[in-house]
Design a protein around this motif. Structure first.
Motif, PDB file in Angstrom:
ATOM      1  N   GLY A   1      34.154  23.705 -29.703  1.00 32.20           N
ATOM      2  CA  GLY A   1      32.982  23.289 -28.939  1.00 32.20           C
ATOM      3  C   GLY A   1      32.005  24.446 -28.792  1.00 32.20           C
ATOM      4  N   ALA A   2      30.801  24.109 -28.336  1.00 34.92           N
ATOM      5  CA  ALA A   2      29.780  25.145 -28.098  1.00 34.92           C
ATOM      6  C   ALA A   2      30.279  26.143 -27.057  1.00 34.92           C
ATOM      7  CB  ALA A   2      28.480  24.490 -27.638  1.00 34.92           C
ATOM      8  N   SER A   3      31.075  25.682 -26.104  1.00 39.99           N
ATOM      9  CA  SER A   3      31.567  26.556 -25.024  1.00 39.99           C
ATOM     10  C   SER A   3      32.303  27.756 -25.598  1.00 39.99           C
ATOM     11  CB  SER A   3      32.534  25.796 -24.115  1.00 39.99           C
ATOM     12  OG  SER A   3      31.926  24.647 -23.620  1.00 39.99           O
TER      13      SER A   3
ATOM     14  N   TYR B   1      25.963  30.369 -19.082  1.00 33.28           N
ATOM     15  CA  TYR B   1      25.564  31.669 -19.643  1.00 33.28           C
ATOM     16  C   TYR B   1      25.668  32.767 -18.581  1.00 33.28           C
ATOM     17  CZ  TYR B   1      23.082  28.002 -22.230  1.00 33.28           C
ATOM     18  OH  TYR B   1      22.749  26.833 -22.874  1.00 33.28           O
TER      19      TYR B   1
ATOM     20  N   LEU C   1      29.760  30.084 -27.488  1.00 30.54           N
ATOM     21  CA  LEU C   1      28.795  30.830 -26.674  1.00 30.54           C
ATOM     22  C   LEU C   1      29.504  31.833 -25.770  1.00 30.54           C
ATOM     23  CD1 LEU C   1      28.238  29.713 -23.446  1.00 30.54           C
ATOM     24  CD2 LEU C   1      27.432  27.749 -24.738  1.00 30.54           C
TER      25      LEU C   1
ATOM     26  N   ARG D   1      36.646  18.581 -29.021  1.00 31.93           N
ATOM     27  CA  ARG D   1      36.372  20.022 -28.916  1.00 31.93           C
ATOM     28  C   ARG D   1      36.078  20.681 -30.262  1.00 31.93           C
ATOM     29  NH1 ARG D   1      34.290  20.081 -25.391  1.00 31.93           N
ATOM     30  NH2 ARG D   1      34.377  22.334 -25.269  1.00 31.93           N
TER      31      ARG D   1
ATOM     32  N   CYS E   1      18.693  27.458 -23.601  1.00 34.81           N
ATOM     33  CA  CYS E   1      19.270  26.140 -23.825  1.00 34.81           C
ATOM     34  C   CYS E   1      18.127  25.256 -24.301  1.00 34.81           C
ATOM     35  CB  CYS E   1      19.807  25.652 -22.473  1.00 34.81           C
ATOM     36  SG  CYS E   1      20.696  24.120 -22.540  1.00 34.81           S
TER      37      CYS E   1
ATOM     38  N   TYR F   1      21.423  25.739 -17.895  1.00 41.26           N
ATOM     39  CA  TYR F   1      22.886  25.599 -17.953  1.00 41.26           C
ATOM     40  C   TYR F   1      23.528  26.857 -17.353  1.00 41.26           C
ATOM     41  CZ  TYR F   1      27.337  24.288 -20.172  1.00 41.26           C
ATOM     42  OH  TYR F   1      28.636  23.927 -20.425  1.00 41.26           O
TER      43      TYR F   1
ATOM     44  N   ASP G   1      21.201  27.650 -27.566  1.00 42.95           N
ATOM     45  CA  ASP G   1      22.218  26.615 -27.407  1.00 42.95           C
ATOM     46  C   ASP G   1      21.550  25.268 -27.702  1.00 42.95           C
ATOM     47  OD1 ASP G   1      24.036  24.748 -26.538  1.00 42.95           O
ATOM     48  OD2 ASP G   1      24.443  25.704 -24.611  1.00 42.95           O
TER      49      ASP G   1
ATOM     50  N   ASN H   1      19.117  22.081 -20.350  1.00 41.50           N
ATOM     51  CA  ASN H   1      19.937  21.286 -19.428  1.00 41.50           C
ATOM     52  C   ASN H   1      19.778  21.958 -18.059  1.00 41.50           C
ATOM     53  OD1 ASN H   1      21.889  19.829 -18.121  1.00 41.50           O
ATOM     54  ND2 ASN H   1      23.629  20.715 -19.207  1.00 41.50           N
TER      55      ASN H   1
ATOM     56  N   SER I   1      30.116  17.486 -29.447  1.00 45.94           N
ATOM     57  CA  SER I   1      30.486  16.848 -28.173  1.00 45.94           C
ATOM     58  C   SER I   1      29.469  15.835 -27.669  1.00 45.94           C
ATOM     59  CB  SER I   1      30.631  17.905 -27.079  1.00 45.94           C
ATOM     60  OG  SER I   1      31.733  18.731 -27.312  1.00 45.94           O
ATOM     61  N   LYS I   2      28.207  15.983 -28.039  1.00 45.46           N
ATOM     62  CA  LYS I   2      27.168  15.197 -27.360  1.00 45.46           C
ATOM     63  C   LYS I   2      26.767  13.984 -28.192  1.00 45.46           C
ATOM     64  CE  LYS I   2      27.515  18.328 -24.203  1.00 45.46           C
ATOM     65  NZ  LYS I   2      28.293  18.062 -23.012  1.00 45.46           N
TER      66      LYS I   2
ATOM     67  N   THR J   1      27.140  21.502 -31.299  1.00 43.26           N
ATOM     68  CA  THR J   1      28.390  20.877 -30.894  1.00 43.26           C
ATOM     69  C   THR J   1      28.507  19.443 -31.409  1.00 43.26           C
ATOM     70  OG1 THR J   1      29.754  20.288 -28.996  1.00 43.26           O
ATOM     71  CG2 THR J   1      27.395  20.082 -28.686  1.00 43.26           C
TER      72      THR J   1
ATOM     73  N   ALA K   1      22.910  22.298 -27.977  1.00 45.43           N
ATOM     74  CA  ALA K   1      23.886  21.223 -27.710  1.00 45.43           C
ATOM     75  C   ALA K   1      23.236  19.831 -27.750  1.00 45.43           C
ATOM     76  CB  ALA K   1      24.563  21.452 -26.357  1.00 45.43           C
ATOM     77  N   TYR K   2      21.952  19.751 -27.369  1.00 49.83           N
ATOM     78  CA  TYR K   2      21.289  18.433 -27.269  1.00 49.83           C
ATOM     79  C   TYR K   2      20.178  18.245 -28.305  1.00 49.83           C
ATOM     80  CZ  TYR K   2      23.931  18.614 -23.013  1.00 49.83           C
ATOM     81  OH  TYR K   2      24.963  18.728 -22.130  1.00 49.83           O
TER      82      TYR K   2
HETATM   83  C1  LIG Z   1      23.852  23.119 -22.656  1.00 49.28           C
HETATM   84  C2  LIG Z   1      25.283  22.926 -22.934  1.00 49.28           C
HETATM   85  N1  LIG Z   1      25.898  23.733 -23.819  1.00 49.28           N
HETATM   86  C3  LIG Z   1      27.195  23.608 -24.090  1.00 49.28           C
HETATM   87  C4  LIG Z   1      27.963  22.652 -23.466  1.00 49.28           C
HETATM   88  C5  LIG Z   1      29.409  22.549 -23.803  1.00 49.28           C
HETATM   89  O1  LIG Z   1      29.557  21.815 -24.949  1.00 49.28           O
HETATM   90  P1  LIG Z   1      30.950  21.732 -25.726  1.00 49.28           P
HETATM   91  O2  LIG Z   1      31.595  20.465 -25.305  1.00 49.28           O
HETATM   92  O3  LIG Z   1      30.538  21.740 -27.140  1.00 49.28           O
HETATM   93  O4  LIG Z   1      31.756  22.917 -25.353  1.00 49.28           O
HETATM   94  C6  LIG Z   1      27.380  21.789 -22.552  1.00 49.28           C
HETATM   95  C7  LIG Z   1      28.188  20.766 -21.883  1.00 49.28           C
HETATM   96  O5  LIG Z   1      27.791  20.121 -20.964  1.00 49.28           O
HETATM   97  C8  LIG Z   1      26.002  21.941 -22.273  1.00 49.28           C
HETATM   98  O6  LIG Z   1      25.402  21.155 -21.385  1.00 49.28           O
END
Ligand SMILES: Cc1ncc(COP(=O)(O)O)c(C=O)c1O
Length: 361
Positions: free
Chosen positions: A82-84, A111, A87, A223, A154, A108, A185, A158, A214-215, A212, A187-188
Motif C-alpha cells: 500500500g501507499a502507507s 506524513y 510513504l 494492501r 497529497c 493527510y 501522494d 485528503n 486501495s482506492k 495505491t 492515492a486519489y
Molecule cells: C492520502 C492517502 N494516502 C495514503 C493512504 C493509505 O493508502 P494505502 O491503503 O495504499 O496504504 C490513504 C488512506 O486513507 C490516504 O488517504
C-alpha cells in the motif's frame, strides 16, 4: 466524533462477518463502495490455494506490469504494501533530526506523524478556508526554508479533494532546491488521472510519487501500492532495509490482474462521480469543490456543528471528522466541516436522509 487520524470505525464493533457490511455505511474511509474488478476476483480464486507459497520478494512481475502500463522505466518502480508502506519508508529514508518537512494543513496526517518519528520538525502551510483550501505552487515554494529536506503533498488532497493540476505540480518539481525531496501522494489521482505526475517522476532526481490499489481499484484489503522514484530518491529509498515479501502472493497477482482490466476502474470512477453529484444535490448543506469521491460538507450555513452528527454512529452511519486533518487550526474549523465518502446509491440515500433530518430538526 473521535480525533483519530484514520477512519474505519466500522470495525468497532460492527463488522464481524461479511454479511455485517450490508448494514454499515462506512463513509468515514475513502475505500471504494464497489468490489474489485471481476478479473481480480478471478485471480484471487486462482491463486488462493497456493497461499502456502511465499510470493516473489521483489514483486518483479508487478513492477514490470506497472512500468508497462504507465510507460515508466522499470528501474524507477518499487512495490509495497500500500501507499502507507512506501510513504513511511520514503519519509524515514529522507529526513532526520535537524531537518524540516513541509506539508499542508489541512492534509493527510500520516506524513507529519512519520516525520515526528524521524525526529524532524514539521512545518505546515495553512490553506485558507476562504479559498476552499486551494493550494498554489508559489505559496508552497515560498514556504521552503534552508532546512526543508522534504515536502509531502497529497494530490488530490485528503480531506479537501482539491487537486493541484499537472502544470502546477511540475512548477513545484522544476523549482525544487537540490537539497529538497518531494513526495507526491497520488492515492486519489485515479479520480483526476490527467493531473498525475507519475510518468514525470523518473526525470526529476528528487521526486517520489506513490500510488495505491486501495482506492479506485477497490483493493484496500489486499494492501498493494507502488512508488515511482527519480534517481536520488531511489538511492535514498534503497539505502535502508526493507522487510522481505512486503506484498502477499494474492496481492501481487490481484494487482497485476487489476492493471490488465483498468477499464473497470475508469467505469467505476465515472459512476462514482455521478453518484457523488446526486448525493451533493440531495444534501441540505453545501460542500467544497472536490475532484474526488469524498468531499467536505460545510455546516456553516446550518444550525448545527459537526458533533451533532455523532449520533449517526448509533445508526451505523460513519462520517469522518475534520479535526484529525487540521493540527493547529482550532476547534471552530473542525466543527464546521465533516468529510463524506461517496457510497452506493441506497447508502447515499441513507446518508442524505439522516443528515437532512438532523439539520432540519
Ligand atoms: C492520502 C492517502 N494516502 C495514503 C493512504 C493509505 O493508502 P494505502 O491503503 O495504499 O496504504 C490513504 C488512506 O486513507 C490516504 O488517504
Amino acid at each position: 466524533m473521535s480525533g483519530a487520524i484514520h477512519g474505519g470505525a466500522l470495525w468497532q464493533p460492527c463488522v464481524r462477518i461479511p454479511e455485517d457490511y450490508a448494514s454499515v455505511v462506512a463513509a468515514d474511509v475513502n475505500d471504494a463502495w464497489y468490489p474489485p474488478a471481476p478479473a481480480v476476483m478471478k485471480a484471487l480464486a486462482r491463486w488462493a490455494r497456493h497461499s502456502n507459497h511465499s510470493p516473489d520478494t521483489s514483486g518483479g512481475a508487478l513492477a514490470r506490469a506497472v512500468a508497462g502500463h504507465f510507460a515508466i522505466p522499470e528501474p524507477s518502480v518499487r512495490i509495497g504494501a500500500g501507499a502507507s508502506d512506501l510513504l513511511h519508508h520514503f519519509i524515514l529514508s529522507t529526513i532526520g533530526p535537524g531537518d524540516e518537512m513541509l506539508t499542508l494543513s489541512p492534509s493527510y496526517a500520516e506524513y507529519a506523524r512519520v516525520a515526528k518519528f524521524a525526529g524532524a520538525r514539521v512545518k505546515r502551510l495553512r490553506l485558507n478556508v476562504n479559498d476552499a483550501f486551494e493550494a498554489n505552487p508559489g505559496a508552497i515554494l515560498a514556504a521552503v526554508g534552508k532546512n526543508t529536506r522534504l515536502i509531502s503533498l497529497c494530490n488530490p488532497n485528503n480531506p479537501t479533494g482539491q487537486v493541484l493540476n499537472r502544470p502546477q505540480m511540475l512548477e513545484v518539481m522544476q523549482a525544487l532546491p537540490k537539497r529538497t525531496f518531494l513526495l507526491v501522494d497520488e492515492a486519489y489521482i485515479d479520480f483526476a488521472p490527467e493531473e498525475s505526475v507519475l510518468a514525470d517522476a523518473p526525470l526529476f532526481p528528487n521526486i517520489a510519487v506513490v500510488r495505491t490499489f486501495s482506492k479506485a481499484y477497490a483493493m484496500a484489503g489486499l494492501r498493494v501500492g507502488f512508488a515511482v522514484l527519480g534517481s536520488s530518491a531511489r538511492k535514498r529509498f534503497d539505502r535502508n532495509a526493507r522487510p522481505p515479501w512486503p506484498v502477499s502472493l494474492l496481492g501481487l497477482h490481484a494487482a497485476e490482474a487489476a492493471l490488465a482490466d483498468s477499464d473497470y476502474v475508469a467505469r467505476r470512477v465515472a459512476e462514482t462521480l455521478r453518484l457523488k453529484a446526486d448525493l451533493l444535490r440531495n444534501l441540505r448543506a453545501p460542500s467544497l469543490p472536490s475532484a474526488t469521491h469524498y468531499f467536505l460538507l460545510d455546516l456553516q450555513t446550518t444550525e448545527i456543528t459537526a458533533n451533532r452528527l455523532d449520533c449517526l454512529r448509533s445508526r451505523n452511519i460513519f462520517l469522518r471528522d475534520f479535526a484529525g486533518f487540521t493540527a493547529g487550526s482550532g476547534k471552530r474549523l473542525s466543527q464546521r466541516f465533516v468529510r463524506i465518502t461517496t457510497q452506493s446509491r441506497p447508502a447515499n440515500r441513507r446518508i442524505a436522509q439522516e443528515i437532512n433530518r438532523i439539520i432540519s430538526s
